[in-house]
Design a protein around this motif. Structure first.
Motif, short mmCIF file in Angstrom:
data_model
loop_
_atom_site.label_atom_id
_atom_site.label_comp_id
_atom_site.label_asym_id
_atom_site.label_seq_id
_atom_site.Cartn_x
_atom_site.Cartn_y
_atom_site.Cartn_z
N ILE A 435 63.90 57.67 52.20
CA ILE A 435 63.29 59.00 52.23
C ILE A 435 63.37 59.59 50.81
O ILE A 435 62.80 60.62 50.54
CB ILE A 435 63.95 59.94 53.27
CG1 ILE A 435 65.45 60.11 53.02
CG2 ILE A 435 63.70 59.41 54.69
CD1 ILE A 435 66.10 61.20 53.89
N VAL A 436 64.08 58.87 49.95
CA VAL A 436 64.13 59.23 48.53
C VAL A 436 63.57 58.05 47.73
O VAL A 436 64.00 56.91 47.92
CB VAL A 436 65.57 59.54 48.08
CG1 VAL A 436 65.64 59.76 46.57
CG2 VAL A 436 66.12 60.76 48.83
N HIS A 437 62.59 58.33 46.90
CA HIS A 437 61.99 57.30 46.06
C HIS A 437 62.93 56.93 44.92
O HIS A 437 63.57 57.80 44.32
CB HIS A 437 60.67 57.83 45.49
CG HIS A 437 59.96 56.84 44.61
ND1 HIS A 437 60.22 56.70 43.26
CD2 HIS A 437 59.01 55.93 44.90
CE1 HIS A 437 59.45 55.74 42.78
NE2 HIS A 437 58.70 55.26 43.75
N VAL A 438 63.02 55.63 44.63
CA VAL A 438 63.78 55.18 43.47
C VAL A 438 62.84 54.48 42.51
O VAL A 438 62.13 53.55 42.90
CB VAL A 438 64.92 54.22 43.88
CG1 VAL A 438 65.64 53.68 42.65
CG2 VAL A 438 65.91 54.93 44.81
N ASP A 439 62.80 54.95 41.27
CA ASP A 439 62.08 54.27 40.21
C ASP A 439 63.08 53.30 39.58
O ASP A 439 64.04 53.72 38.93
CB ASP A 439 61.61 55.31 39.19
CG ASP A 439 60.88 54.65 38.01
OD1 ASP A 439 61.12 53.45 37.74
OD2 ASP A 439 60.10 55.35 37.35
N TYR A 440 62.87 52.00 39.82
CA TYR A 440 63.88 51.02 39.41
C TYR A 440 63.95 50.84 37.90
O TYR A 440 64.93 50.28 37.39
CB TYR A 440 63.66 49.68 40.12
CG TYR A 440 63.87 49.79 41.62
CD1 TYR A 440 65.15 50.02 42.14
CD2 TYR A 440 62.81 49.72 42.51
CE1 TYR A 440 65.35 50.15 43.51
CE2 TYR A 440 63.00 49.85 43.88
CZ TYR A 440 64.28 50.06 44.37
OH TYR A 440 64.49 50.20 45.72
N LEU A 441 62.95 51.31 37.16
CA LEU A 441 63.03 51.21 35.70
C LEU A 441 63.93 52.28 35.11
O LEU A 441 64.68 52.04 34.18
CB LEU A 441 61.62 51.31 35.09
CG LEU A 441 60.72 50.11 35.36
CD1 LEU A 441 59.33 50.35 34.77
CD2 LEU A 441 61.34 48.83 34.79
N THR A 442 63.84 53.48 35.67
CA THR A 442 64.60 54.60 35.12
C THR A 442 65.76 55.02 36.03
O THR A 442 66.58 55.84 35.63
CB THR A 442 63.69 55.82 34.94
OG1 THR A 442 63.20 56.19 36.25
CG2 THR A 442 62.50 55.51 34.04
N GLN A 443 65.80 54.49 37.24
CA GLN A 443 66.76 54.90 38.27
C GLN A 443 66.57 56.36 38.67
O GLN A 443 67.48 56.99 39.23
CB GLN A 443 68.22 54.64 37.84
CG GLN A 443 68.57 53.18 37.76
CD GLN A 443 68.53 52.46 39.12
OE1 GLN A 443 68.41 53.08 40.16
NE2 GLN A 443 68.58 51.13 39.08
N ARG A 444 65.39 56.89 38.39
CA ARG A 444 65.15 58.27 38.79
C ARG A 444 64.93 58.35 40.30
O ARG A 444 64.21 57.55 40.89
CB ARG A 444 63.91 58.78 38.05
CG ARG A 444 63.60 60.19 38.37
CD ARG A 444 62.74 60.86 37.31
NE ARG A 444 62.33 62.13 37.87
CZ ARG A 444 61.08 62.56 37.86
NH1 ARG A 444 60.13 61.85 37.27
NH2 ARG A 444 60.79 63.71 38.42
N ARG A 445 65.58 59.32 40.94
CA ARG A 445 65.42 59.59 42.36
C ARG A 445 64.46 60.75 42.56
O ARG A 445 64.61 61.79 41.91
CB ARG A 445 66.75 60.02 42.99
CG ARG A 445 67.67 58.88 43.43
CD ARG A 445 68.34 58.19 42.30
NE ARG A 445 69.50 57.42 42.75
CZ ARG A 445 69.83 56.24 42.30
NH1 ARG A 445 69.11 55.64 41.35
NH2 ARG A 445 70.92 55.63 42.73
N THR A 446 63.51 60.61 43.49
CA THR A 446 62.62 61.71 43.86
C THR A 446 62.54 61.80 45.39
O THR A 446 62.07 60.86 46.04
CB THR A 446 61.19 61.47 43.33
OG1 THR A 446 61.26 61.23 41.93
CG2 THR A 446 60.31 62.68 43.60
#
Ligand code: GBH
Length: 463
Positions: A435-446
């Motif tokens: 339910i939270v997106h993870v950008d695996y390049l930056t580890q940013r959570r959205t």
């Protein structure tokens, strides 16, 4: 929405989310962690999509404090996570590695600071490789080592953690790990699968007994139970197929766990493949150690047809080739190709309540993989990650849960799978359940739209 049209949940209903160690932690060689069967398996060519591994995953090991802050923002009341056995005992036995325990100690304290109840799963599939080298779950010793490990974790965290789950989905560990080889350790051997079933259950029983003696408050196990339905309600062959799959999927675990021992029809099926000498006198008594809570993971229903003498494959169920066939999924599917049928969850909960009365239940996993509409790269220009299909899936299944409660099922809570996009086992990172997106390049959570929707559900205790 008017107050009248709201669907409210019981006052003490627990809302939360779930994850598992290998799927999110990363830090695979940090602070003395030993190798697990998933480290080995993910490095074996052809086993995991594009050779993905859990080496970094969501880097939760280093980012846990931010992740807990996010949980608090969403209003989660409980967080189900698993402990990586190879962090605690790098070889699976012997002295504990204090730095491994330190991590979970910090995590538990951070959760408690935020008022989030930690639900520990002791085993979510990451067996220490050293134990696998000695036979893994086909070996009786692994069950004994598991109980020792459970006590070691409880000794450190038992003063603060109330809820303990021994195993996650022993069906998967046994049938996918040792039967069809889709999961680690990747063995393909029917006899090994049934040996594993028994030793997993034995490990559960030994650990439950030991944790009870150590004073653990709430003890349980999580099963991925199946809602098994016949292709044709009028067909006797289909009814037989349902009984066989139900036996190999549900009753093989639920009956011994609740004190009835292994069902005769299941033992008969097993005996055609392997002489069950691994079941020793007294084992069923150990497995029947009383539990307080049954965790249920549900994603999709199972439709089966009887095909006596047919060529169809029995899928992951050892010894069923040529006896039955699973129907291809129809209707709206998730990104895993799984059917979406919330009514299956109501049926399943009612069935367990009817056949195994007096056992409080909790949904320890439910959720869906969907590709994010705004693209897996992350949020769109407006910072949103649109996932209306996940919202619809969760909404439908929560209505199904509510219906089961209304019909009298003792269901204590709901934990969504999963908090974060993560390493989806053989599918690697290409399937997103978060339910939270993870950008695996930056580890940013959205947080996706589903996270905001869930936050609202929790705050209203209803839909
Ligand atoms: C759970 O497993 C796991 O606990 C969790 O770690 C995982 O990330 C999550 O679900 C999502 O997969 O193979 O088409 O016949 C669930 C595993 C899913 C195994 C359904 C059996 C049957 C569908 N189960 N599957 S199919």
């Amino acid at each position: 929405m008017s107050a009248r049209s709201e669907l409210r949940f019981p006052d003490n209903f627990i809302w939360g989310a779930a994850t598992a160690a290998y799927q999110i932690e990363g830090a695979a060689q940090t602070d003395g962690r030993g190798p697990s069967i998933w480290d080995t398996f993910s490095r074996t060519p052809g086993k995991v999509f594009q050779g993905h591994t859990g080496d970094v995953a969501c880097d939760h090991y280093h980012r846990y404090a931010d992740d807990v802050a996010l949980m608090a923002e969403l209003g989660l009341q409980a967080y189900r996570f698993s402990i990586a056995w190879p962090r605690i005992q790098p070889d699976g036995t012997g002295p504990v590695n204090p730095r491994g325990l330190d991590f979970y100690d910090r995590l538990v304290d951070t959760l408690l600071d935020r008022g989030i109840d930690p639900f520990i799963t002791l085993y979510h599939w990451d067996l220490p490789q050293t134990l696998q080298d000695r036979g893994g779950w086909t070996s009786r010793e692994t069950a004994e080592h598991f109980a020792d490990y459970a006590v070691a974790v409880h000794t450190r965290l038992g003063d603060r953690v109330r809820t303990w789950t021994t195993l996650n989905e022993p069906w998967c560990s046994a049938y996918l790990g040792y039967g069809n080889g889709v999961h680690a350790p990747g063995e393909q051997d029917a006899a090994a699968a049934f040996r594993a079933v028994h030793h997993l259950l034995l490990g559960h029983g030994l650990a439950t007994r030991a944790l009870r003696a150590a004073g653990a408050e709430v003890l349980g196990i999580t099963l991925n139970l199946a809602d098994v339905q016949p292709a044709d309600r009028e067909s006797a062959a289909d009814a037989d197929a349902v009984r066989l799959v139900d036996g190999l999927h549900n009753r093989i675990f639920l009956d011994p766990l609740t004190g009835a021992g292994y069902p005769d029809d299941v033992l008969e099926h097993v005996s055609r493949l392997v002489e069950p000498t691994f079941i020793q006198d007294g084992d069923e008594k150990i497995i029947a150690a009383p539990i307080d809570l049954l965790g249920i993971n549900y994603y999709s229903p199972t439709y089966v047809a009887g095909r006596p003498g047919g060529a169809g494959g029995g899928g992951a169920y050892p010894g069923t080739d040529g006896l039955l066939e699973f129907l291809p999924p129809v209707g709206p599917l998730t990104d895993m190709g799984w059917m979406i049928e919330p009514a299956g969850l109501t049926r399943l909960l009612e069935r367990v309540a009817a056949d195994y009365p007096g056992l409080p239940m909790i949904i320890t996993e439910n959720g869906a993989a969907f590709p994010d509409k705004s693209g897996s790269e992350g949020p769109d220009d407006t910072g949103r990650v649109a996932d209306s299909d996940r919202v619809a899936y969760l909404d439908g299944h929560l209505r199904a849960v509510h219906e089961a409660i209304a019909r009298g099922v003792d269901l204590r809570g709901y934990l969504v799978w999963s908090l974060l996009d993560n390493f989806e086992w053989a599918e690697g990172y290409r399937k997103r359940f978060g339910i939270v997106h993870v950008d695996y390049l930056t580890q940013r959570r959205t947080p996706k739209e589903s996270a905001r929707w869930y936050q609202e559900v929790i705050s209203r205790n209803g839909l």
